[in-house]
Design an enzyme around this catalytic site. Sequence first.
Site, PDB file in Angstrom:
ATOM      1  N   THR A 179       0.854  -1.203   0.000  1.00  0.00           N
ATOM      2  CA  THR A 179       0.000   0.000   0.000  1.00  0.00           C
ATOM      3  C   THR A 179       0.883   1.243   0.000  1.00  0.00           C
ATOM      4  O   THR A 179       0.667   2.177  -0.780  1.00  0.00           O
ATOM      5  CB  THR A 179      -0.930  -0.003   1.238  1.00  0.00           C
ATOM      6  OG1 THR A 179      -1.777  -1.149   1.147  1.00  0.00           O
ATOM      7  CG2 THR A 179      -1.768   1.249   1.324  1.00  0.00           C
ATOM      8  N   GLN A 197       0.950  -9.461  -6.139  1.00  0.00           N
ATOM      9  CA  GLN A 197       0.412 -10.824  -6.297  1.00  0.00           C
ATOM     10  C   GLN A 197       1.221 -11.620  -7.325  1.00  0.00           C
ATOM     11  O   GLN A 197       0.854 -12.759  -7.631  1.00  0.00           O
ATOM     12  CB  GLN A 197      -1.062 -10.773  -6.730  1.00  0.00           C
ATOM     13  CG  GLN A 197      -1.991 -10.164  -5.713  1.00  0.00           C
ATOM     14  CD  GLN A 197      -2.234 -11.056  -4.485  1.00  0.00           C
ATOM     15  OE1 GLN A 197      -1.835 -12.231  -4.447  1.00  0.00           O
ATOM     16  NE2 GLN A 197      -2.875 -10.506  -3.471  1.00  0.00           N
ATOM     17  N   SER A 218       5.302  -6.849  -1.501  1.00  0.00           N
ATOM     18  CA  SER A 218       5.016  -6.926  -0.069  1.00  0.00           C
ATOM     19  C   SER A 218       5.401  -8.309   0.458  1.00  0.00           C
ATOM     20  O   SER A 218       5.124  -9.323  -0.189  1.00  0.00           O
ATOM     21  CB  SER A 218       3.514  -6.694   0.133  1.00  0.00           C
ATOM     22  OG  SER A 218       3.190  -6.671   1.489  1.00  0.00           O
ATOM     23  N   ALA A 219       6.021  -8.343   1.650  1.00  0.00           N
ATOM     24  CA  ALA A 219       6.531  -9.619   2.173  1.00  0.00           C
ATOM     25  C   ALA A 219       5.438 -10.572   2.636  1.00  0.00           C
ATOM     26  O   ALA A 219       5.590 -11.792   2.528  1.00  0.00           O
ATOM     27  CB  ALA A 219       7.471  -9.337   3.352  1.00  0.00           C
ATOM     28  N   THR A 243      14.223   5.467  10.456  1.00  0.00           N
ATOM     29  CA  THR A 243      15.252   4.454  10.682  1.00  0.00           C
ATOM     30  C   THR A 243      14.857   3.179   9.945  1.00  0.00           C
ATOM     31  O   THR A 243      13.771   2.652  10.175  1.00  0.00           O
ATOM     32  CB  THR A 243      15.374   4.144  12.196  1.00  0.00           C
ATOM     33  OG1 THR A 243      15.704   5.359  12.869  1.00  0.00           O
ATOM     34  CG2 THR A 243      16.430   3.094  12.465  1.00  0.00           C
ATOM     35  N   CYS A 246      -8.716  -6.068   1.344  1.00  0.00           N
ATOM     36  CA  CYS A 246      -8.811  -4.638   1.638  1.00  0.00           C
ATOM     37  C   CYS A 246     -10.122  -4.016   1.192  1.00  0.00           C
ATOM     38  O   CYS A 246     -10.392  -2.863   1.485  1.00  0.00           O
ATOM     39  CB  CYS A 246      -7.653  -3.891   0.997  1.00  0.00           C
ATOM     40  SG  CYS A 246      -6.091  -4.530   1.541  1.00  0.00           S
TER      41      CYS A 246
HETATM   42  C1  LIG Z   1      -2.321  -6.379  -5.671  1.00  0.00           C
HETATM   43  C2  LIG Z   1      -2.159  -5.846  -4.277  1.00  0.00           C
HETATM   44  N1  LIG Z   1      -1.608  -4.642  -4.110  1.00  0.00           N
HETATM   45  C3  LIG Z   1      -1.431  -4.124  -2.881  1.00  0.00           C
HETATM   46  C4  LIG Z   1      -1.823  -4.795  -1.751  1.00  0.00           C
HETATM   47  C5  LIG Z   1      -1.597  -4.177  -0.398  1.00  0.00           C
HETATM   48  O1  LIG Z   1      -0.518  -4.814   0.218  1.00  0.00           O
HETATM   49  P1  LIG Z   1      -0.113  -4.498   1.742  1.00  0.00           P
HETATM   50  O2  LIG Z   1      -1.051  -5.297   2.579  1.00  0.00           O
HETATM   51  O3  LIG Z   1       1.300  -4.978   1.845  1.00  0.00           O
HETATM   52  O4  LIG Z   1      -0.214  -3.040   1.967  1.00  0.00           O
HETATM   53  C6  LIG Z   1      -2.408  -6.055  -1.879  1.00  0.00           C
HETATM   54  C7  LIG Z   1      -2.893  -6.792  -0.689  1.00  0.00           C
HETATM   55  O5  LIG Z   1      -3.963  -7.364  -0.670  1.00  0.00           O
HETATM   56  C8  LIG Z   1      -2.581  -6.600  -3.177  1.00  0.00           C
HETATM   57  O6  LIG Z   1      -3.138  -7.797  -3.367  1.00  0.00           O
END
Ligand SMILES: Cc1ncc(COP(=O)(O)O)c(C=O)c1O
Length: 371
Positions: free
Chosen positions: A70, A178, A196-197, A234, A320
Amino acid sequence: MIYLDYSATTPVSDHVIASDRDFHKQSFANPNSIHRLGIEALKGIEETTLEIQEVLGCKNHEVTYTSGATESNNMALKGIAFQNKSLGNHIITSPFEHGSIVTTLNYLSKQGFEIDVVGVDEDGRVDIEDLKSLLTDQTILISIGLVNSELGIVQDLEAIKKTIEAYPQIIFHSDMTQAIGKVKLNYELADLISLSAHKIYGFKGIGALLHRKDFPITPVIHGGKSWSVFRGGTPPTSLIHSLGVAIKDAYENLDDHCKHIKELNDYLAKGLRKINGCMINSNAYSVPHILNFSLVKTKANILQDYLSENDVFVSTTSACSSDQPMSRVVYALTEDMDRAQSSIRVSLSHLTSFKEIDRLIDLLEDYHESR
Ligand SMILES: Cc1ncc(COP(=O)(O)O)c(C=O)c1O
């Protein structure tokens, strides 16, 4: 408990947990400190960064660590829009983007940027002719994710890149949250990459924006001198280390994992096709990790609750936007409100077993018969 929601998040792998524990025993200094311990901590980040660039084949990209995709998406879109606004105010995206892209672009539209949403073909892939028709000398940014989070559809980044080549002012961002660890590709096709990890068996709270080294970005988080001039604070050394471990692990076994997951996907699809009124929304362009279907005339949240009461966990839309009564992504593909309101995403892992799929199918059959 049967967890089939791996695209929402994954459990942290034993390897990531063990290497994190070891890391804390060896290093805790602030990498912004200029004494020996600080310099060693900074060196640790440099080593992890080199490994990430190597595994992803992105040696021409700088790595800025963020709290997750995000933040990476915010940094990419706002960072480029504000940096390059003197060159133009036009941004193009797709109808399949994650909520963090959609809401950031809504914000930018209120700041005076013009946002266009490119059309997709019947397979959900970006319509290249439509993209061509939208490009102008004012276009400064294109944001198109490699793999959509609800349907799993993979976009043709090569074709998109080729189409925009005639416009050197355009920066190409791709949300690969993804896709990382699932799809092998020349990721360098994109100028900016979000990841994203916690989607690849790492910790929540760490991600990255990879961005080509030859252009600046306006920072979203201002701060003093740090690992990245584009993001203050940091650096979270242990989380950065753990991200490196998760990325390396994801590629070490990618082929074997994908083979198993494809077999699971085929098995699940076969079971679903036997249920009357069940329509599969994912298609031949989808990653095997995601299978989206609709049990038409059954509201998605009702079916999700029923499965959850039986200890089986799936998603309705992406995590989300799960408060929304329908999937805007499934609607964009099918233009069918019934399907969009009843869409369920099953997301699979190398940890998933055929027995778990059997249980899901049994529950869906029972549900169907009891109606
Ligand atoms: C395609 C995509 N982008 C962004 C995100 C957001 O990731 P994060 O939870 O690391 O902020 C997600 C999470 O569902 C996602 O599937």
